[in-house]
Design a protein around this motif. Structure first.
Motif, PDB file in Angstrom:
ATOM      1  N   THR A 153      19.151   2.074 -57.979  1.00 40.06           N
ATOM      2  CA  THR A 153      19.312   0.621 -57.797  1.00 40.06           C
ATOM      3  C   THR A 153      19.627  -0.039 -59.136  1.00 40.06           C
ATOM      4  O   THR A 153      20.485  -0.931 -59.216  1.00 40.06           O
ATOM      5  N   ALA A 154      18.933   0.412 -60.195  1.00 35.82           N
ATOM      6  CA  ALA A 154      19.172  -0.183 -61.518  1.00 35.82           C
ATOM      7  C   ALA A 154      20.610   0.085 -61.960  1.00 35.82           C
ATOM      8  O   ALA A 154      21.291  -0.815 -62.472  1.00 35.82           O
ATOM      9  N   ASP A 155      21.100   1.303 -61.715  1.00 39.80           N
ATOM     10  CA  ASP A 155      22.478   1.639 -62.097  1.00 39.80           C
ATOM     11  C   ASP A 155      23.476   0.741 -61.366  1.00 39.80           C
ATOM     12  O   ASP A 155      24.429   0.252 -61.960  1.00 39.80           O
ATOM     13  N   THR A 156      23.229   0.540 -60.071  1.00 38.93           N
ATOM     14  CA  THR A 156      24.143  -0.298 -59.291  1.00 38.93           C
ATOM     15  C   THR A 156      24.241  -1.692 -59.904  1.00 38.93           C
ATOM     16  O   THR A 156      25.313  -2.304 -59.914  1.00 38.93           O
ATOM     17  N   LYS A 157      23.105  -2.189 -60.418  1.00 42.26           N
ATOM     18  CA  LYS A 157      23.125  -3.546 -61.002  1.00 42.26           C
ATOM     19  C   LYS A 157      23.368  -3.510 -62.522  1.00 42.26           C
ATOM     20  O   LYS A 157      23.245  -4.528 -63.190  1.00 42.26           O
ATOM     21  N   GLU A 158      23.674  -2.326 -63.010  1.00 40.55           N
ATOM     22  CA  GLU A 158      23.869  -2.124 -64.462  1.00 40.55           C
ATOM     23  C   GLU A 158      22.682  -2.659 -65.271  1.00 40.55           C
ATOM     24  O   GLU A 158      22.836  -3.295 -66.306  1.00 40.55           O
ATOM     25  N   ILE A 159      21.503  -2.413 -64.744  1.00 41.33           N
ATOM     26  CA  ILE A 159      20.283  -2.807 -65.466  1.00 41.33           C
ATOM     27  C   ILE A 159      19.839  -1.635 -66.337  1.00 41.33           C
ATOM     28  O   ILE A 159      19.740  -0.505 -65.858  1.00 41.33           O
ATOM     29  N   GLU A 160      19.608  -1.915 -67.615  1.00 38.58           N
ATOM     30  CA  GLU A 160      19.216  -0.850 -68.545  1.00 38.58           C
ATOM     31  C   GLU A 160      17.698  -0.633 -68.435  1.00 38.58           C
ATOM     32  O   GLU A 160      16.924  -1.599 -68.482  1.00 38.58           O
ATOM     33  N   LEU A 161      17.293   0.618 -68.287  1.00 40.98           N
ATOM     34  CA  LEU A 161      15.857   0.928 -68.219  1.00 40.98           C
ATOM     35  C   LEU A 161      15.447   1.557 -69.547  1.00 40.98           C
ATOM     36  O   LEU A 161      16.018   2.576 -69.939  1.00 40.98           O
ATOM     37  N   VAL A 162      14.506   0.945 -70.256  1.00 40.43           N
ATOM     38  CA  VAL A 162      14.068   1.537 -71.533  1.00 40.43           C
ATOM     39  C   VAL A 162      12.561   1.789 -71.504  1.00 40.43           C
ATOM     40  O   VAL A 162      11.816   1.041 -70.869  1.00 40.43           O
ATOM     41  N   THR A 163      12.150   2.837 -72.184  1.00 35.85           N
ATOM     42  CA  THR A 163      10.708   3.144 -72.235  1.00 35.85           C
ATOM     43  C   THR A 163      10.301   3.387 -73.679  1.00 35.85           C
ATOM     44  O   THR A 163      11.115   3.788 -74.504  1.00 35.85           O
ATOM     45  N   SER A 164       9.039   3.147 -73.962  1.00 34.35           N
ATOM     46  CA  SER A 164       8.536   3.491 -75.290  1.00 34.35           C
ATOM     47  C   SER A 164       7.022   3.682 -75.252  1.00 34.35           C
ATOM     48  O   SER A 164       6.335   3.079 -74.417  1.00 34.35           O
ATOM     49  N   GLY A 165       6.549   4.530 -76.137  1.00 37.66           N
ATOM     50  CA  GLY A 165       5.105   4.634 -76.407  1.00 37.66           C
ATOM     51  C   GLY A 165       4.276   5.501 -75.493  1.00 37.66           C
ATOM     52  O   GLY A 165       3.089   5.685 -75.731  1.00 37.66           O
ATOM     53  N   ALA A 166       4.881   6.058 -74.419  1.00 35.54           N
ATOM     54  CA  ALA A 166       4.043   6.762 -73.448  1.00 35.54           C
ATOM     55  C   ALA A 166       3.671   8.179 -73.871  1.00 35.54           C
ATOM     56  O   ALA A 166       2.694   8.743 -73.372  1.00 35.54           O
ATOM     57  N   GLU A 167       4.435   8.736 -74.834  1.00 33.76           N
ATOM     58  CA  GLU A 167       4.212  10.149 -75.193  1.00 33.76           C
ATOM     59  C   GLU A 167       2.770  10.376 -75.679  1.00 33.76           C
ATOM     60  O   GLU A 167       2.261   9.612 -76.493  1.00 33.76           O
ATOM     61  N   GLY A 168       2.180  11.402 -75.160  1.00 24.73           N
ATOM     62  CA  GLY A 168       0.863  11.837 -75.638  1.00 24.73           C
ATOM     63  C   GLY A 168      -0.317  11.023 -75.114  1.00 24.73           C
ATOM     64  O   GLY A 168      -1.461  11.350 -75.394  1.00 24.73           O
ATOM     65  N   ILE A 169      -0.064   9.965 -74.357  1.00 26.39           N
ATOM     66  CA  ILE A 169      -1.218   9.190 -73.835  1.00 26.39           C
ATOM     67  C   ILE A 169      -1.736   9.856 -72.557  1.00 26.39           C
ATOM     68  O   ILE A 169      -0.963  10.177 -71.661  1.00 26.39           O
ATOM     69  N   VAL A 170      -3.060  10.048 -72.534  1.00 27.81           N
ATOM     70  CA  VAL A 170      -3.671  10.659 -71.352  1.00 27.81           C
ATOM     71  C   VAL A 170      -4.611   9.644 -70.709  1.00 27.81           C
ATOM     72  O   VAL A 170      -5.412   9.008 -71.397  1.00 27.81           O
ATOM     73  N   ALA A 171      -4.468   9.482 -69.412  1.00 26.45           N
ATOM     74  CA  ALA A 171      -5.353   8.553 -68.686  1.00 26.45           C
ATOM     75  C   ALA A 171      -6.154   9.347 -67.673  1.00 26.45           C
ATOM     76  O   ALA A 171      -5.829  10.504 -67.382  1.00 26.45           O
ATOM     77  N   LEU A 172      -7.196   8.731 -67.130  1.00 22.05           N
ATOM     78  CA  LEU A 172      -7.956   9.366 -66.054  1.00 22.05           C
ATOM     79  C   LEU A 172      -7.683   8.611 -64.767  1.00 22.05           C
ATOM     80  O   LEU A 172      -7.737   7.380 -64.746  1.00 22.05           O
ATOM     81  N   GLY A 173      -7.367   9.334 -63.705  1.00 21.40           N
ATOM     82  CA  GLY A 173      -7.124   8.628 -62.447  1.00 21.40           C
ATOM     83  C   GLY A 173      -6.453   9.521 -61.423  1.00 21.40           C
ATOM     84  O   GLY A 173      -6.600  10.736 -61.457  1.00 21.40           O
ATOM     85  N   ASP A 174      -5.713   8.864 -60.529  1.00 23.04           N
ATOM     86  CA  ASP A 174      -4.983   9.571 -59.480  1.00 23.04           C
ATOM     87  C   ASP A 174      -3.500   9.379 -59.787  1.00 23.04           C
ATOM     88  O   ASP A 174      -2.996   8.256 -59.737  1.00 23.04           O
ATOM     89  N   GLU A 175      -2.824  10.476 -60.108  1.00 20.10           N
ATOM     90  CA  GLU A 175      -1.436  10.360 -60.565  1.00 20.10           C
ATOM     91  C   GLU A 175      -0.543   9.701 -59.505  1.00 20.10           C
ATOM     92  O   GLU A 175       0.236   8.796 -59.812  1.00 20.10           O
ATOM     93  N   GLY A 176      -0.675  10.143 -58.269  1.00 22.96           N
ATOM     94  CA  GLY A 176       0.177   9.602 -57.196  1.00 22.96           C
ATOM     95  C   GLY A 176       0.021   8.092 -57.076  1.00 22.96           C
ATOM     96  O   GLY A 176       0.997   7.347 -56.958  1.00 22.96           O
ATOM     97  N   LEU A 177      -1.240   7.623 -57.148  1.00 21.13           N
ATOM     98  CA  LEU A 177      -1.477   6.179 -57.000  1.00 21.13           C
ATOM     99  C   LEU A 177      -0.932   5.407 -58.198  1.00 21.13           C
ATOM    100  O   LEU A 177      -0.356   4.323 -58.047  1.00 21.13           O
ATOM    101  N   LEU A 178      -1.108   5.972 -59.409  1.00 23.63           N
ATOM    102  CA  LEU A 178      -0.602   5.261 -60.594  1.00 23.63           C
ATOM    103  C   LEU A 178       0.925   5.194 -60.574  1.00 23.63           C
ATOM    104  O   LEU A 178       1.513   4.178 -60.957  1.00 23.63           O
ATOM    105  N   VAL A 179       1.557   6.257 -60.086  1.00 26.46           N
ATOM    106  CA  VAL A 179       3.025   6.227 -59.963  1.00 26.46           C
ATOM    107  C   VAL A 179       3.409   5.124 -58.957  1.00 26.46           C
ATOM    108  O   VAL A 179       4.312   4.334 -59.207  1.00 26.46           O
ATOM    109  N   THR A 180       2.688   5.057 -57.845  1.00 30.69           N
ATOM    110  CA  THR A 180       2.976   4.009 -56.847  1.00 30.69           C
ATOM    111  C   THR A 180       2.869   2.626 -57.474  1.00 30.69           C
ATOM    112  O   THR A 180       3.739   1.770 -57.289  1.00 30.69           O
ATOM    113  N   ALA A 181       1.779   2.397 -58.247  1.00 29.46           N
ATOM    114  CA  ALA A 181       1.584   1.068 -58.856  1.00 29.46           C
ATOM    115  C   ALA A 181       2.727   0.739 -59.812  1.00 29.46           C
ATOM    116  O   ALA A 181       3.341  -0.327 -59.722  1.00 29.46           O
ATOM    117  N   LEU A 182       3.038   1.684 -60.691  1.00 33.93           N
ATOM    118  CA  LEU A 182       4.087   1.409 -61.687  1.00 33.93           C
ATOM    119  C   LEU A 182       5.457   1.298 -61.009  1.00 33.93           C
ATOM    120  O   LEU A 182       6.283   0.452 -61.384  1.00 33.93           O
TER     121      LEU A 182
END
Ligand code: ADP
Length: 392
Positions: A243-272
């Motif tokens: 969808t982002a490509d269709t609208k030519e929206i640039e997706l950028v990420t930063s800072g996530a490398e090496g961070i570990v959280a506690l939780g449910d991966e599937g649910l956190l993916v859903t939230a994000l």
């Protein structure tokens, strides 16, 4: 709900009446042995005051002359009692009837409680004789919260019905139209395409409802797993890349490398994923959506910032409510169900975290997920087990 409340009150009345009856019996026994029967109707038997103090409802005990022997502070705050008088005429009449015939009565009354504005407050009332001594117990339960919850539930059911009826109605119309246009292959193709859209909308609403009902009201997680935040970010972004490509929206990420959280991966993916999907849906073409992760001393923060239409200040408080949309037509046009942010909120509560929003109309929005940062030596159940197994 009403039934549960009344049975709770009934139980409490039973308890109070039982204590009072027992006490009254002991009193009369003692009276027979020692002094002549005293006019017990102007005294509150010992023990009853403690029981009344433990009751959540407004409680009033009237003596045989209709004077208030005891009133909880709630009964005074609501204006049911003033000084030593029960000031609600209907209640007083009910108390007299109960004293006369000993029959427990229940009713609902409206009281104009000045403290809480011009509206009347509704109370579920139960009036019972107390120990056969001319005393009468009045219990009154404020119905405001129960009514609010009922209204929310009614709205929710009405909203669900509407959300399901709209695509089903469209599907039925499209099916009819296709039947009529069966000899026009081009029209049939067009209408079946629309049918597919409506079907996937229906699937999204149902899927979101299932997720919501699974997550809302769930206890905070007891046995969370260790999660790589970078993986969560990648999975969430993968879901919106097309969808982002269709609208030519640039997706950028930063800072996530090496961070570990506690939780449910599937649910956190859903939230994000819900947050980035909204960022893309409510942004114009050729803008940027950034996902940034960082840690503070105590928390992990993952924020999603867009350069989109933004959210009016007066709607900011409500966007996390189920089915609340700033612009219903726009939300539907982008395939929104109105449940995405409610799901995000519940997922974060389930993780002992939160979601917050900053937004300015016309400039963009930033949604931030906050999770408690694991203690350096905090381990999950599965790690404990693995270590124990390795040691054996
Ligand atoms: P929907 O499925 O309608 O997107 P959500 O619960 O995800 O439902 O969001 C609720 C409402 O909040 C949306 O209808 C939209 O009006 C507003 N909203 C959410 N995210 C954004 C955003 N990033 N930019 C602008 N408006 C947003």
């Amino acid at each position: 709900m009403q039934g549960e409340l009344l049975s709770a009150i009934a139980g409490l009345v039973g308890l109070v009446t039982g204590v009072a009856a027992g006490l009254a019996f002991r009193f009369s026994e003692r009276g027979r042995n020692t002094t002549p029967a005293s006019p017990a109707q102007s005294e509150l038997p010992a023990g009853v005051a403690e029981v009344l103090a433990a009751l959540p409802s407004s409680a009033v005990v009237l003596d045989s002359a209709d004077r208030v022997l005891r009133a909880s502070s709630a009964a005074r705050a609501y204006g049911i009692v003033r000084g030593s008088e029960l000031v609600i005429g209907d209640l007083l009449a009910l108390a007299r009837q109960v004293r006369r015939d000993g029959v427990i009565r229940e009713t609902e009354i409206e009281v104009a409680v000045r403290k809480f504005g011009p509206d009347a407050t509704s109370f579920a009332v139960r009036v019972a004789p107390l120990g056969g001594t001319g005393l009468v117990l009045v219990l009154a339960e404020d119905q405001t919260e129960r009514r609010r919850v009922e209204a929310v539930r009614r709205d929710f059911v009405a909203n669900i019905s509407h959300e399901l009826k709209t695509p089903i109605g469209a599907l039925s119309l499209l099916a009819e139209t296709i039947t009529d246009a069966s000899d026009d292959p081009e029209a049939v193709r067009r209408f079946t395409g629309r049918m597919q859209q409506e079907t996937s909308r229906l699937t999204s609403v149902i899927q979101d409802l299932i997720t919501l009902s699974r997550i809302q009201g769930a206890e905070p997680m007891a046995d969370p797993e260790r999660i790589d935040v970078e993986t969560v970010v990648e999975e969430a972004l993968d879901a919106v890349r097309t969808t982002a490509d269709t609208k030519e929206i640039e997706l950028v990420t930063s800072g996530a490398e090496g961070i570990v959280a506690l939780g449910d991966e599937g649910l956190l993916v859903t939230a994000l994923r819900n947050l980035v999907a909204n960022a893309v849906a409510y942004s114009p073409e050729r803008t940027r959506v950034s996902v940034m992760a960082q840690t503070t001393d105590t928390e992990i923060e993952i924020s999603v910032a867009d350069q989109g239409i933004g959210i009016p200040a007066q709607d900011l408080e409500r966007i996390f409510e189920r089915f609340y949309r700033v612009d219903a037509a726009r939300s539907r046009a982008t395939g929104g169900t109105g449940l995405g942010l409610a799901i995000v909120k519940h997922i974060m509560t389930h993780h002992r975290g939160e979601v917050t929003v900053w937004s300015k109309e016309g400039s963009g929005s930033t949604f931030t997920l906050r999770l408690p940062r694991p203690e350096p030596r905090e381990q999950t159940h599965s790690e404990d087990t693995t270590e124990r197994e390795a040691a054996q």
